[in-house]
Write an enzyme that holds these catalytic residues in place. Structure first.
Site, PDB file in Angstrom:
ATOM      1  N   ASP A 166      -8.917  -7.987  -2.589  1.00 61.34           N
ATOM      2  CA  ASP A 166      -9.932  -7.834  -1.555  1.00 61.34           C
ATOM      3  C   ASP A 166     -11.362  -8.215  -1.927  1.00 61.34           C
ATOM      4  O   ASP A 166     -11.986  -9.016  -1.241  1.00 61.34           O
ATOM      5  CB  ASP A 166      -9.939  -6.390  -1.057  1.00 61.34           C
ATOM      6  CG  ASP A 166      -8.598  -5.973  -0.467  1.00 61.34           C
ATOM      7  OD1 ASP A 166      -7.641  -6.772  -0.502  1.00 61.34           O
ATOM      8  OD2 ASP A 166      -8.498  -4.848   0.028  1.00 61.34           O
ATOM      9  N   GLU A 172      -3.010   2.679  -9.285  1.00 57.30           N
ATOM     10  CA  GLU A 172      -3.233   1.466  -8.502  1.00 57.30           C
ATOM     11  C   GLU A 172      -3.779   0.358  -9.404  1.00 57.30           C
ATOM     12  O   GLU A 172      -3.318  -0.773  -9.371  1.00 57.30           O
ATOM     13  CB  GLU A 172      -4.207   1.778  -7.369  1.00 57.30           C
ATOM     14  CG  GLU A 172      -4.434   0.627  -6.413  1.00 57.30           C
ATOM     15  CD  GLU A 172      -5.402   1.002  -5.289  1.00 57.30           C
ATOM     16  OE1 GLU A 172      -5.581   0.182  -4.370  1.00 57.30           O
ATOM     17  OE2 GLU A 172      -5.993   2.109  -5.332  1.00 57.30           O
TER      18      GLU A 172
END
Length: 454
Positions: free
Chosen positions: A194, A425
């Site tokens: 992102d 993550e």
């Protein structure tokens, strides 16, 4: 086999199982994400082949009529405030094929054919090794169960093949009307990486207009909000969403007018690998020769295009900023697209991957690739895609290396990282601190695949 790690990884997947699809993470990501789901199916295959197939069926139930697989399929049972942006912010009801399954209006890298081919391989192996001690299988009981898995896979391949073909056709045509072999993205979120610095210059040119008010929720799920994209970045992300919505998600209009259009080299490389996998699936089910020729053509055109993005100074493959008509010169993990695509720069890319600019930096806690090179001015070791290492990207590169000696070293280092940092993550590359969301499904999934390969 590390049975303890295997059991822990399996527990993450089962804990995030929402009944037919898997939450990307228990709190921060409560819906079904597209490329997360594909990686998750890779892990589920080692626990239950039927459950792995269900994961992909569930995702493709949200596929749009034009073939696009949206990057989020929302859980209608989850409250709107569970995640931002929620489905209403996207306003995709008119464009989406299944309005009863709310979705976002953009896509993510097409890992799905790789996952489907992987599930078939796991089922095939289970049939040949069922009952052997120490060999993970599909969870079916004995050889008869393994045969049943293969039959279920063949039926699923026939069912899902036209959906995946439509998805790839959409990317090869609507997202590449020039026939360049490189896929255009309209939003950094489509890349899956992102807030990578490879988008900084293009985002800086985006002038935010009258943006509807919003309240972020992602920063409330991490100990340090500085790990996440800045508010300025988020304003631009949401303005791009607003423009896409106003354009009615019409690709021709977006390609002509949207301020952010990049030819994403890693996305394109994943499509090359996915087309290679889809070609094998097409051969297995006896798909029409015209389909197989089209798939091979997309694969070969994409591979040549990714190779052509090679930058001899950075020794990486670079994105192409369409609006600026320039390559994006920064050192990120996306630059190893040539490995993923299986092009001609393999030896040079492996040398760069293991160099002090990436996994070979002596400050690294484990020799795994950071998302952005420490040698890049934009490197931030704790900020999302601007420095931390992501196990799922390590898995993608490991898979791409095949039998190369660097693959075994990357797998071993990645497993050591997971043993220490857990199913995070992402991970601070120097200290090894787990960051982002804990119990991330795709981290657990790729851990299962690494363990099964041992």
């Amino acid at each position: 086999m590390d049975e303890r790690l295997w059991s822990a990884a399996a527990a993450v997947l089962t804990g995030n199982d929402a009944g037919g699809w898997t939450r990307a993470a228990p709190q921060l990501y409560p819906h079904q994400w597209s490329w997360d789901s594909a990686f998750v199916a890779v892990g589920w295959a080692h626990l239950s082949v039927p459950r792995a197939l269900t994961e992909l069926r569930s995702l493709f139930a949200g596929q749009w009529a034009n073939g696009m697989v949206p990057h989020i399929v929302y859980d209608p049972a989850a409250p709107a405030e569970a995640y931002f942006p929620d489905a209403a912010r996207w306003g995709t009801g008119v464009a989406a094929a299944a309005p009863d399954r709310p979705t976002s209006g953009i896509c993510q890298p097409p890992v799905h054919a790789l996952a489907l081919a992987h599930i078939a391989e796991v089922a095939d192996r289970a049939r040949g090794t069922a009952g052997r001690p120490g060999v993970p299988n599909s969870g079916a009981a004995g050889p008869a169960g393994a045969r049943g898995d293969v039959e279920a896979v063949d039926a699923a391949l026939t069912e899902l093949y036209p959906k995946v073909l439509a998805w790839h056709r959409y990317l090869a045509t609507e997202r590449d009307p020039q026939g360049s072999g490189l896929v255009s993205i309209y939003h950094p979120w489509e890349s899956g990486t992102d807030n990578s610095p490879r988008f900084d210059a293009a985002l800086a040119r985006v002038e935010v207009g009258d943006l509807p008010p919003y309240r972020r929720r992602d920063t409330g799920h991490v100990a340090d909000p500085a790990q996440r994209p800045s508010d300025t970045e988020y304003d631009r992300y949401l303005w791009l969403v607003e423009l896409l919505r106003r354009a009615g998600y019409a690709d021709d209009r977006i390609a002509a007018t949207h301020p952010f259009v990049l030819k994403d080299v890693l996305f394109s490389a994943i499509l090359v690998a996915a087309n290679d996998a889809l070609g094998r699936i097409a051969a297995r089910i006896g798909a029409p020769a015209a389909d197989r020729a089209a798939i091979a053509g997309w694969r070969d055109r994409g591979r040549a295009a990714v190779d052509a993005c090679w930058d001899p100074r950075l020794r990486l493959c670079l994105d192409q900023d369409v609006r600026a008509a320039t390559p994006v010169r920064c050192r990120t993990v996306a630059g190893f697209a040539g490995l993923v695509a299986g092009g001609d720069r393999r030896s040079e890319l492996v040398a760069e991957l293991t160099s002090p600019r990436f996994a070979g930096d002596p400050r690294m806690r484990w020799p795994v690739p950071p998302s952005t090179s420490p040698a890049d001015p934009a490197f931030r070791p704790r900020t999302y895609w601007r420095g931390p290492s992501w196990p799922v990207l390590g898995w993608l590169l490991w898979r791409s290396l095949g039998e190369h000696p660097a693959a075994a070293a990357l797998r071993a280092a990645s497993l050591e990282q997971v043993r220490t940092a857990g199913f995070a993550e992402y991970v601070e590359p120097f200290t090894g601190e787990p960051l982002g969301s804990p119990d991330q499904s795709w981290t657990a999934a790729v851990t299962l695949d690494w363990l099964a390969a041992g």
